[in-house]
Design a protein around this motif. Structure first.
Motif, mmCIF file in Angstrom:
data_model
loop_
_atom_site.group_PDB
_atom_site.id
_atom_site.type_symbol
_atom_site.label_atom_id
_atom_site.label_comp_id
_atom_site.label_asym_id
_atom_site.label_seq_id
_atom_site.Cartn_x
_atom_site.Cartn_y
_atom_site.Cartn_z
ATOM 1 N N VAL A 1 82.272 -4.316 12.017
ATOM 2 C CA VAL A 1 82.994 -3.367 12.867
ATOM 3 C C VAL A 1 82.826 -3.748 14.331
ATOM 4 N N ILE A 2 83.928 -3.782 15.046
ATOM 5 C CA ILE A 2 83.922 -4.097 16.479
ATOM 6 C C ILE A 2 83.693 -2.807 17.257
ATOM 7 N N LEU A 3 82.689 -2.805 18.137
ATOM 8 C CA LEU A 3 82.378 -1.637 18.968
ATOM 9 C C LEU A 3 82.930 -1.854 20.366
ATOM 10 N N GLU A 4 83.780 -0.923 20.793
ATOM 11 C CA GLU A 4 84.367 -0.978 22.131
ATOM 12 C C GLU A 4 83.724 0.089 23.006
ATOM 13 N N ASN A 5 83.183 -0.323 24.141
ATOM 14 C CA ASN A 5 82.595 0.602 25.102
ATOM 15 C C ASN A 5 83.667 1.112 26.054
ATOM 16 N N CYS A 6 83.716 2.435 26.227
ATOM 17 C CA CYS A 6 84.671 3.056 27.143
ATOM 18 C C CYS A 6 84.035 4.318 27.693
ATOM 19 N N SER A 7 84.334 4.665 28.933
ATOM 20 C CA SER A 7 83.840 5.914 29.501
ATOM 21 C C SER A 7 84.759 6.320 30.646
ATOM 22 N N SER A 8 85.737 7.175 30.323
ATOM 23 C CA SER A 8 86.800 7.476 31.298
ATOM 24 C C SER A 8 87.337 6.166 31.853
ATOM 25 N N GLY A 9 87.525 5.213 30.968
ATOM 26 C CA GLY A 9 87.885 3.867 31.385
ATOM 27 C C GLY A 9 86.635 3.057 31.637
ATOM 28 N N GLY A 10 86.369 2.747 32.915
ATOM 29 C CA GLY A 10 85.279 1.835 33.244
ATOM 30 C C GLY A 10 84.105 2.459 33.959
ATOM 31 N N LEU A 11 83.825 3.746 33.730
ATOM 32 C CA LEU A 11 82.794 4.426 34.519
ATOM 33 C C LEU A 11 81.389 4.341 33.906
ATOM 34 N N ARG A 12 81.240 3.564 32.846
ATOM 35 C CA ARG A 12 79.911 3.277 32.324
ATOM 36 C C ARG A 12 79.920 1.818 31.862
ATOM 37 N N THR A 13 80.099 0.945 32.847
ATOM 38 C CA THR A 13 80.149 -0.497 32.606
ATOM 39 C C THR A 13 78.900 -1.122 33.187
ATOM 40 N N ASP A 14 78.058 -1.635 32.324
ATOM 41 C CA ASP A 14 76.799 -2.227 32.771
ATOM 42 C C ASP A 14 76.253 -3.107 31.657
ATOM 43 N N LEU A 15 75.282 -3.932 31.985
ATOM 44 C CA LEU A 15 74.715 -4.827 30.980
ATOM 45 C C LEU A 15 73.715 -4.127 30.080
ATOM 46 N N GLY A 16 73.322 -2.892 30.409
ATOM 47 C CA GLY A 16 72.498 -2.119 29.491
ATOM 48 C C GLY A 16 73.293 -1.757 28.257
ATOM 49 N N ILE A 17 74.452 -1.173 28.464
ATOM 50 C CA ILE A 17 75.270 -0.751 27.327
ATOM 51 C C ILE A 17 75.924 -1.932 26.636
ATOM 52 N N MET A 18 76.162 -3.034 27.384
ATOM 53 C CA MET A 18 76.818 -4.182 26.777
ATOM 54 C C MET A 18 75.856 -5.061 25.984
ATOM 55 N N LYS A 19 74.599 -4.691 25.925
ATOM 56 C CA LYS A 19 73.690 -5.343 24.994
ATOM 57 C C LYS A 19 73.836 -4.727 23.604
ATOM 58 N N HIS A 20 74.645 -3.675 23.501
ATOM 59 C CA HIS A 20 74.773 -2.933 22.248
ATOM 60 C C HIS A 20 76.228 -2.781 21.790
ATOM 61 N N ASN A 21 77.186 -3.269 22.584
ATOM 62 C CA ASN A 21 78.608 -3.222 22.248
ATOM 63 C C ASN A 21 79.191 -4.629 22.285
ATOM 64 N N HIS A 22 80.393 -4.760 21.742
ATOM 65 C CA HIS A 22 81.033 -6.075 21.699
ATOM 66 C C HIS A 22 82.068 -6.277 22.799
ATOM 67 N N VAL A 23 82.812 -5.198 23.115
ATOM 68 C CA VAL A 23 83.938 -5.292 24.037
ATOM 69 C C VAL A 23 83.863 -4.127 25.009
ATOM 70 N N ASN A 24 84.282 -4.362 26.254
ATOM 71 C CA ASN A 24 84.255 -3.310 27.273
ATOM 72 C C ASN A 24 85.666 -3.054 27.792
ATOM 73 N N PHE A 25 86.082 -1.771 27.751
ATOM 74 C CA PHE A 25 87.382 -1.385 28.302
ATOM 75 C C PHE A 25 87.239 -1.256 29.813
#
Length: 642
Positions: free
Chosen positions: A410-434
């Motif tokens: 399963v591909i996990l996409e990170n999103c938070s009102s678009g890009g308001l939670r974009t960081d390398l902390g959360i991207m160590k646990h997701n595959h794609v960032n909106f």
């Protein structure tokens, strides 16, 4: 380099503590050094991890209570050091639809960059560039909540400290209990070139940081219903009709965004019912969600699914059924479920597991649409009154890791009102960032230019400029793009602006004229066959300054991006003419071999010329005049490999 810890109101630096020991571990891909210090009451182990060949350093520390008393930790800085010659600072401010707004300042007085909204990039993005006489250095905080970086000039230089924000934070450590600080990542370049530094950082992130998913080795193109069929506009017939056309266009993923859940009421609003993920809005989806998933799979596409697992709507039954889940501050609900509560983590795992299994989800878009500020202060969740937000994010990370472990496809996409939670902390646990909710042209180019300094393009997802729908007042969140009114060149232009990363669309496919469908289909094929290998594994270079949404401020009339596959000595250059060009443009290429001879091919006309690497690097490539919203793509390939 160093750290600092504030315990029971007193700040300690490493020189204030007793040195105990140093350890060093050499592995094939990194060197890890740890330094242990002690006071009478606590022990600090300070870590420096150097990733071999990348220049990237990871810094963090752990604090352990070695006393018999409860200690109050008010501040833990993951970085604490002097920079002797730092002069200029560059960062990017943020907000909904205002992500990646550049900000520069000379450090001649104290500068504090801090997020206090509870989402890492809600007010300012958590990375900064420092220019010195000899180098440029990037520092980023790998954390999804509140963070801080302080720059304090003096006669000794600039003192840099930070990591987890100490605003409204404290953690009580019981005897033998420990806590780990947030991670800081740094990289430095002695050539004052953001491109060169971003290339090395992107390579490192692809190899060591962002989780791999074999499904993303494929050039997946996504369709998402949201901007055209927000919430109450979507239903199963509309989704199925779009899926049928998506298949014919070569789209690979059809994602059902918000609007699928809640009571059987065609007019219910998604925001009110977040948390009741067991309720399907049968007024809109009378056959159920599995029927949609089955149809998408029968068409040989993947089924994408949206969920805001942290969110808690005011009408959601889970709020009254599990009052102990609710995040509160000083007794007031904050609108989300506190994952500092282990039972809430277990609930979230069960919910996501059920959604994935029952609906056969291939792609999970995980959103979060509120600012938790300082976070939960309840003391019956397993966290203290001062560390609720800290523990919430640690809990959320654990949930993501467990889902990835149980459902590796399963591909996990990170999103938070678009890009308001974009960081390398959360991207160590997701595959794609909106990248951002809006995707109109200038915003789109501005956002990608800066976001790809932090994230590799293979982890970035944004849409072709969407056909948004008006609200009740007739206003638009951002102006819609109606592809039916676009020429062939304009369609190619807008498709290509979304090809420079992972490609998505949010348009009403049944409304497209046949000629539009054929042009989009042709462009999707081009993306998959020619562009995607560069997005997946190439080095990205920006060939001009960042575009700006405010056309009256630092107006940029064109955009240039270049991908390089250095192992193959091949390159792909995208040129976007934002306004009509009055003269030819010279694009100075990057990353080529000065000793190679190259064939440069216009991918539209097929016309080719031969140029030396030195010519392309020093004098540049001539791009003829273009009209407004026109583009070109050039393939540059070494003759020896042609």
């Amino acid at each position: 380099m160093g750290f600092s810890v504030t315990c029971d109101g007193q700040q300690y630096h490493l020189e204030d503590l007793k040195f105990v020991e140093q350890k060093e571990c050499h592995e094939k891909t990194f060197i890890l050094r740890s330094f242990t210090y002690e006071s009478q009451h606590f022990r600090v182990e300070y870590f420096k991890k150097l990733y071999t060949g990348s220049g990237v350093q990871e810094l963090w520390n752990t604090v352990k209570n070695i006393s018999k008393e409860i200690l109050r930790i008010d501040r833990v800085d993951s970085i604490n050091e002097w920079i002797q010659t730092a002069s200029e600072l560059t960062c990017f401010k943020s907000g909904w639809g205002n992500e990646y707004q550049p900000f520069k300042t000379i450090i001649n007085e104290e500068v504090i960059l801090e997020n206090r909204l509870g989402r890492s990039s809600a007010s300012v993005h958590p990375f900064v560039f420092l220019n010195t006489e000899s180098s440029v250095r990037m520092v980023t905080v790998a954390w999804s909540g509140n963070w801080v970086l302080r720059f304090q000039p003096s006669t000794k230089g600039v003192h840099l400290s930070g990591g987890l924000s100490d605003w409204e934070f404290y953690k009580e450590l019981f005897p033998e209990e420990d806590m780990e600080s947030v991670r800081i990542l740094t990289i430095e370049s002695d050539c004052h070139d953001m491109n060169e530094m971003a290339v090395r950082f992107n390579r490192w992130a692809r190899e060591f940081w962002i989780p791999a998913n074999k499904e993303l080795d494929n050039p997946l193109v996504e369709w998402n219903h949201w901007w055209t069929y927000e919430d109450s506009e979507i239903n199963e017939n509309i989704f199925k009709e779009n899926a049928a056309i998506a298949q014919s266009l070569g789209i690979d993923v059809c994602t059902l965004d918000a609007g699928w859940f809640g009571p059987p009421d065609g007019h219910s609003e998604w925001f009110d019912w977040r948390g009741d993920w067991d309720k399907v809005n049968t007024d809109r989806f009378s056959s159920g969600i599995k029927a949609l998933s089955d149809e998408v799979h029968e068409r040989n596409m993947k089924f994408g699914f949206w969920c805001e697992i942290e969110g808690l709507g005011k009408k959601a039954a889970i709020g009254s059924r599990r009052e102990d889940f609710i995040a509160k501050r000083d007794g007031e609900p904050l609108g989300y479920i506190c994952f500092g509560n282990v039972e809430a983590q277990d609930w979230a795992l069960l919910v996501l597991d059920r959604l994935i299994i029952d609906y056969q989800c291939d792609w999970l878009k995980l959103d979060f649409n509120l600012d938790p500020h300082a976070g939960c202060s309840r003391t019956d969740h397993g966290h203290g009154a001062g560390d609720g937000l800290f523990e919430h994010y640690l809990g959320y990370y654990r949930v993501l890791d467990m889902i990835r472990k149980k459902h590796p496809y399963v591909i996990l996409e990170n999103c938070s009102s678009g890009g308001l939670r974009t960081d390398l902390g959360i991207m160590k646990h997701n595959h794609v960032n909106f990248l951002s909710d809006p995707d109109y042209l200038l915003h789109q180019l501005q956002v990608f230019w800066a976001s790809s300094l932090l994230l590799p393009p293979s982890a970035c997802l944004h849409f072709v400029w969407s056909q948004s729908k008006p609200n009740m007042n007739g206003d638009y969140a951002f102006p819609p793009l109606r592809l039916n009114e676009c020429t062939e060149k304009e369609i190619a232009f807008h498709m290509r602006t979304a090809m420079i990363h992972r490609l998505g669309l949010s348009h009403p496919l049944p409304e497209w004229k046949e000629r539009v469908r054929q042009e989009v289909k042709k462009n999707i094929k081009f993306y998959k066959e020619k562009v995607f290998p560069f997005v997946q594994n190439g080095d990205l270079y920006r060939l001009n300054e960042q575009c700006n949404r405010d056309e009256n401020d630092n107006k940029i009339s064109y955009g240039g991006f270049q991908y390089v596959l250095s192992d193959e000595d091949r390159s792909l250059v995208f040129y976007f003419s934002i306004d009509e060009q009055q003269e030819e443009i010279k694009l100075k290429c990057k990353g080529l071999n000065s000793m190679s001879e190259y064939i440069v091919t216009d991918m539209d006309s097929g016309h080719s010329i031969i140029r030396s690497g030195e010519q392309l690097l020093q004098k540049g490539m001539t791009v003829s005049k273009h009209g407004k919203s026109e583009s070109s793509v050039f393939m540059i390939q070494a003759i020896k490999n042609f």
